[in-house]
Motif scaffolding. Structure first.
Motif, mmCIF file in Angstrom:
data_model
loop_
_atom_site.group_PDB
_atom_site.id
_atom_site.type_symbol
_atom_site.label_atom_id
_atom_site.label_comp_id
_atom_site.label_asym_id
_atom_site.label_seq_id
_atom_site.Cartn_x
_atom_site.Cartn_y
_atom_site.Cartn_z
ATOM 1 N N SER A 123 -3.530 -0.877 -8.700
ATOM 2 C CA SER A 123 -4.749 -1.519 -9.177
ATOM 3 C C SER A 123 -5.448 -2.079 -7.953
ATOM 4 C CB SER A 123 -4.399 -2.631 -10.175
ATOM 5 O OG SER A 123 -5.585 -3.136 -10.749
ATOM 6 N N ASP A 124 -6.266 -3.092 -8.126
ATOM 7 C CA ASP A 124 -6.868 -3.750 -6.974
ATOM 8 C C ASP A 124 -7.061 -5.227 -7.304
ATOM 9 O OD1 ASP A 124 -8.119 -2.670 -4.269
ATOM 10 O OD2 ASP A 124 -9.194 -4.464 -4.899
ATOM 11 N N TYR A 140 -0.697 11.303 -3.759
ATOM 12 C CA TYR A 140 -1.660 10.289 -4.214
ATOM 13 C C TYR A 140 -3.073 10.858 -4.144
ATOM 14 C CZ TYR A 140 -4.869 6.262 -3.736
ATOM 15 O OH TYR A 140 -5.921 5.387 -3.871
ATOM 16 N N SER A 195 -5.052 -12.455 1.455
ATOM 17 C CA SER A 195 -5.318 -11.625 2.633
ATOM 18 C C SER A 195 -6.195 -12.317 3.665
ATOM 19 C CB SER A 195 -5.989 -10.325 2.204
ATOM 20 O OG SER A 195 -5.178 -9.681 1.251
ATOM 21 N N HIS A 223 1.773 -6.024 6.586
ATOM 22 C CA HIS A 223 0.526 -5.812 5.846
ATOM 23 C C HIS A 223 0.585 -4.384 5.316
ATOM 24 C CE1 HIS A 223 -4.124 -6.584 5.597
ATOM 25 N NE2 HIS A 223 -3.505 -6.845 4.462
ATOM 26 N N ARG A 266 -3.151 6.410 0.376
ATOM 27 C CA ARG A 266 -3.610 7.645 1.013
ATOM 28 C C ARG A 266 -2.615 8.306 1.945
ATOM 29 N NH1 ARG A 266 -9.140 4.672 2.389
ATOM 30 N NH2 ARG A 266 -7.557 3.087 2.586
ATOM 31 N N ARG A 320 -5.859 11.112 -7.018
ATOM 32 C CA ARG A 320 -7.110 10.382 -6.757
ATOM 33 C C ARG A 320 -8.320 11.304 -6.925
ATOM 34 N NH1 ARG A 320 -11.326 8.095 -5.182
ATOM 35 N NH2 ARG A 320 -11.595 6.673 -3.416
ATOM 36 N N ARG A 329 0.819 -1.223 0.000
ATOM 37 C CA ARG A 329 0.000 0.000 0.000
ATOM 38 C C ARG A 329 0.851 1.272 0.000
ATOM 39 N NH1 ARG A 329 -5.670 -0.788 1.304
ATOM 40 N NH2 ARG A 329 -6.107 -2.392 -0.212
ATOM 41 N N GLN A 330 2.036 1.177 -0.618
ATOM 42 C CA GLN A 330 2.885 2.374 -0.683
ATOM 43 C C GLN A 330 2.255 3.434 -1.587
ATOM 44 O OE1 GLN A 330 6.575 0.626 -2.075
ATOM 45 N NE2 GLN A 330 6.039 0.797 -4.237
ATOM 46 N N ALA A 331 1.515 2.977 -2.609
ATOM 47 C CA ALA A 331 0.770 3.920 -3.448
ATOM 48 C C ALA A 331 -0.593 4.060 -2.802
ATOM 49 C CB ALA A 331 0.642 3.375 -4.857
HETATM 50 O O1 CP3 Z 1 0.384 0.298 -3.194
HETATM 51 C C1 CP3 Z 1 -0.098 -0.828 -3.409
HETATM 52 O O2 CP3 Z 1 -0.011 -1.740 -2.570
HETATM 53 C C2 CP3 Z 1 -0.745 -1.114 -4.743
HETATM 54 C C3 CP3 Z 1 -2.160 -0.984 -4.823
HETATM 55 C C4 CP3 Z 1 -3.123 -1.952 -4.149
HETATM 56 C C5 CP3 Z 1 -4.425 -1.545 -3.783
HETATM 57 N N1 CP3 Z 1 -5.106 -2.645 -3.360
HETATM 58 C C6 CP3 Z 1 -4.958 -0.195 -3.906
HETATM 59 C C7 CP3 Z 1 -6.073 0.223 -3.063
HETATM 60 C C8 CP3 Z 1 -3.015 -3.306 -3.845
HETATM 61 C C9 CP3 Z 1 -1.821 -4.230 -3.974
HETATM 62 C C10 CP3 Z 1 -4.288 -3.740 -3.359
HETATM 63 C C11 CP3 Z 1 -4.598 -5.134 -2.998
HETATM 64 C C12 CP3 Z 1 -5.824 -5.422 -2.258
HETATM 65 N N2 CP3 Z 1 -7.070 -4.904 -2.447
HETATM 66 C C13 CP3 Z 1 -5.923 -6.424 -1.262
HETATM 67 C C14 CP3 Z 1 -4.804 -7.319 -0.814
HETATM 68 C C15 CP3 Z 1 -3.899 -6.644 0.143
HETATM 69 C C16 CP3 Z 1 -4.486 -6.445 1.511
HETATM 70 O O3 CP3 Z 1 -4.654 -5.260 1.870
HETATM 71 O O4 CP3 Z 1 -4.752 -7.420 2.207
HETATM 72 C C17 CP3 Z 1 -7.252 -6.445 -0.806
HETATM 73 C C18 CP3 Z 1 -7.828 -7.342 0.268
HETATM 74 C C19 CP3 Z 1 -7.976 -5.469 -1.568
HETATM 75 C C20 CP3 Z 1 -9.417 -5.156 -1.495
HETATM 76 C C21 CP3 Z 1 -9.657 -3.762 -1.079
HETATM 77 N N3 CP3 Z 1 -9.324 -2.650 -1.833
HETATM 78 C C22 CP3 Z 1 -10.237 -3.307 0.121
HETATM 79 C C23 CP3 Z 1 -10.734 -4.193 1.240
HETATM 80 C C24 CP3 Z 1 -10.250 -1.905 0.068
HETATM 81 C C25 CP3 Z 1 -10.887 -0.947 1.062
HETATM 82 C C26 CP3 Z 1 -10.071 -0.735 2.255
HETATM 83 C C27 CP3 Z 1 -9.288 0.531 2.175
HETATM 84 O O5 CP3 Z 1 -8.061 0.500 2.425
HETATM 85 O O6 CP3 Z 1 -9.906 1.567 1.888
HETATM 86 C C28 CP3 Z 1 -9.639 -1.511 -1.141
HETATM 87 C C29 CP3 Z 1 -9.425 -0.127 -1.611
HETATM 88 C C30 CP3 Z 1 -8.063 0.264 -2.041
HETATM 89 N N4 CP3 Z 1 -7.240 -0.466 -2.850
HETATM 90 C C31 CP3 Z 1 -7.412 1.482 -1.723
HETATM 91 C C32 CP3 Z 1 -6.164 1.457 -2.352
HETATM 92 C C33 CP3 Z 1 -5.116 2.524 -2.343
HETATM 93 C C34 CP3 Z 1 -7.989 2.598 -0.876
HETATM 94 C C35 CP3 Z 1 -9.063 3.307 -1.609
HETATM 95 C C36 CP3 Z 1 -8.824 4.779 -1.912
HETATM 96 O O7 CP3 Z 1 -7.702 5.251 -2.153
HETATM 97 O O8 CP3 Z 1 -9.835 5.441 -1.940
#
Ligand code: CP3
Length: 350
Positions: A74-75, A34, A206, A318, A29, A38, A25-27
Motif C-alpha cells: 500500500s502507501d 512486481y 520518514s 531504509h 521495483r 504493476r 520496500r521488499q514489494a
Molecule cells: O514493500 C513495502 O515496503 C510495502 C509497500 C510500501 C510502499 N510505500 C510502496 C510504494 C510502503 C511501506 C511504503 C511507505 C511509504 N510511502 C513511505 C515510508 C517509507 C519510506 O520510504 O520512507 C513514504 C515516504 C511513501 C511515499 C512515497 N510512495 C513516495 C515518496 C514514493 C515515490 C518514490 C518512489 O520510490 O518511487 C512512493 C511510491 C511507492 N510506494 C512505490 C512503491 C513500491 C514506487 C512506485 C511504483 O512502483 O511505481
C-alpha cells in the motif's frame, strides 16, 4: 498458528533460533515479478486500490526472497486521501497533491476517517493472509502523523520540507489540529488493519530527521505515542523515525516494542540508549547491496555481530533502491539466515 513466527517472537523479546529478516520496500521495483503485476494497473493509485493485485505483490517477496514477514502493499498516502486530499504518484518524481493544507478553513475541511473508506486495504490484507496461509506474519503500516503532515502541507516531496516546517513555527495551534486529525484517522485505520489480520504495525516517520529534537518531540513523537498506545495493546508496534537518532532516548519511553534504525546509527550506541526492553530493527545501508558479494557478506556479518541475536530484526536502514539487483537482495537475506543460526553465543566469526 504461524509456521514461522520469528519476527513476532523477536518483537516480543522471546527466544529465537535465528534472527528474522525482512526488507523495507521488499514489494517493489527490484522484482521483475512486481513490475509485471504493476503493469496490469493503470497507475500506482489504481494498483494500490486493487486488492487482488496488492495481495499478489505482498506475497511475492516471501516466495522469491525468502523473507520472514510480508508487508502489505500500500502507501502511507492513502490516509491523506481518505481525509479528503487526493494525490497523484508521478513517475520518476513522486507524490503530488492538488490541494494542500495552509489555513484554518483547509483544516476544518479535513475529514477524520473512521477507516471505512479504506476497505480496499483490509481486503488486500485478508487476501494476502489467505495466500500466506500462516507461513509468516503480515506487517501493517501507516505514516507518522508528522510525515503525512509534511506531504499534506508541502504538496509533494521536498529536501527540506521548509513549507511544512514553516507552519509548525508560524501557526503551531493549527499544526496540532491537523496532526490530531491525522492521528485519529490513523488509529482507526490501523485498528481495522489488525482486525483484518495484520500481526505487527510499523509507523514510518520518514521525515523525522528534518526536525530539531524539541520540534520532533512536540510535533511527531507525541502523536506516534498516541498511535502506539492505542495499538500496542493488540499487536507489537515498530517506530521507525528515519535520521532521528536524537529521538532514541525518548522513544525508549514509548509503548512500542521495536525501534527501526537507519544506517547512521551505531548498533551499540542504540542498544545503550534504548536499553534491554526494545527490539532493534535495521540497519544496513541499502547501497551496501551495490557492493560485490564478498563485501555484502562481510558487512552483513558485522551487522549481525553488532546487534546480537536477542531482540533483533535484520533489515535495511531504509527502503531498497529500485536499481538493486534481485540476486544481491536474495544473497543478503540468505547471509542473515546462514550466519545467525549460531546456537548459544551472539558472536559470529567475522
Ligand atoms: O514493500 C513495502 O515496503 C510495502 C509497500 C510500501 C510502499 N510505500 C510502496 C510504494 C510502503 C511501506 C511504503 C511507505 C511509504 N510511502 C513511505 C515510508 C517509507 C519510506 O520510504 O520512507 C513514504 C515516504 C511513501 C511515499 C512515497 N510512495 C513516495 C515518496 C514514493 C515515490 C518514490 C518512489 O520510490 O518511487 C512512493 C511510491 C511507492 N510506494 C512505490 C512503491 C513500491 C514506487 C512506485 C511504483 O512502483 O511505481
Amino acid at each position: 498458528m504461524l509456521q514461522n513466527d520469528l519476527l513476532l517472537r523477536a518483537a516480543r523479546g522471546e527466544e529465537v533460533e535465528r534472527v528474522p529478516v525482512w526488507l523495507m520496500r521488499q514489494a517493489g521495483r527490484i522484482l521483475p515479478e512486481y513490475r509485471a503485476v504493476r503493469a496490469k494497473a493503470k497507475n500506482f493509485i489504481e494498483f494500490v486500490k486493487n486488492a487482488e493485485l496488492a495481495a499478489e505483490v505482498t506475497v511475492q517477496p516471501v516466495d522469491i526472497l525468502g523473507v520472514d514477514a510480508a508487508i502489505i502493499f500500500s502507501d502511507i498516502l492513502v490516509i491523506p486521501e481518505a481525509m479528503g486530499l487526493s494525490y497523484q504518484m508521478i513517475e520518476a518524481k513522486g507524490p503530488w497533491f492538488e490541494r494542500t493544507i495552509a489555513t484554518q478553513q483547509d483544516t476544518d475541511k479535513l475529514v477524520v476517517t473512521d477507516g471505512s473508506n479504506l476497505q480496499y486495504v483490509y481486503d488486500a490484507i485478508r487476501l494476502a493472509k489467505k495466500q500466506l496461509n500462516n507461513r509468516v506474519p503480515l506487517i501493517g503500516f501507516c505514516g507518522a502523523p508528522w510525515t503525512l503532515f509534511a506531504y499534506m502541507v508541502e504538496g509533494s516531496g521536498s529536501k527540506t520540507f521548509s513549507k511544512a516546517k514553516k507552519l509548525l513555527y508560524t501557526n503551531p495551534k493549527l499544526a496540532h489540529q491537523v496532526l490530531e486529525k491525522i492521528t485519529q484517522s490513523s488509529i482507526n485505520y490501523l485498528l481495522a488493519q489488525v482486525e483484518a489480520g495484520a500481526n505487527l504495525i510499523q509507523i514510518f516517520d520518514s521525515w523525522a530527521g528534518v526536525l530539531s529534537p524539541e520540534m520532533h518531540t512536540e510535533f511527531s513523537l507525541k502523536y506516534m505515542a498516541m498511535i502506539s498506545d492505542a495499538l500496542s495493546k493488540k499487536v507489537p508496534v515498530t517506530i521507525f523515525a528515519k535520521d532521528a537518532h536524537f529521538a532514541l532516548a525518548e522513544i525508549k519511553n514509548n509503548s512500542c516494542s521495536v525501534v527501526g534504525l537507519d544506517w547512521s546509527v551505531n548498533p551499540n550506541e542504540a542498544r545503550k540508549i534504548l536499553g534491554a526492553n526494545k527490539t532493534l530493527q535495521g540497519n544496513a545501508d541499502p547501497c551496501l547491496l551495490y557492493a560485490d558479494y564478498a563485501e555484502i557478506e562481510k558487512q552483513t556479518k558485522q551487522m549481525l555481530n553488532a546487534f546480537g541475536k536477542h531482540r533483533y530484526i535484520a533489515n535495511l536502514g531504509h527502503g531498497l533502491y529500485p536499481d538493486t539487483e534481485k540476486e544481491k537482495v536474495k544473497f543478503f537475506v540468505d547471509c542473515i539466515k546462514k550466519h545467525s543460526y549460531a546456537k548459544t553465543a551472539d558472536k559470529i566469526h567475522a
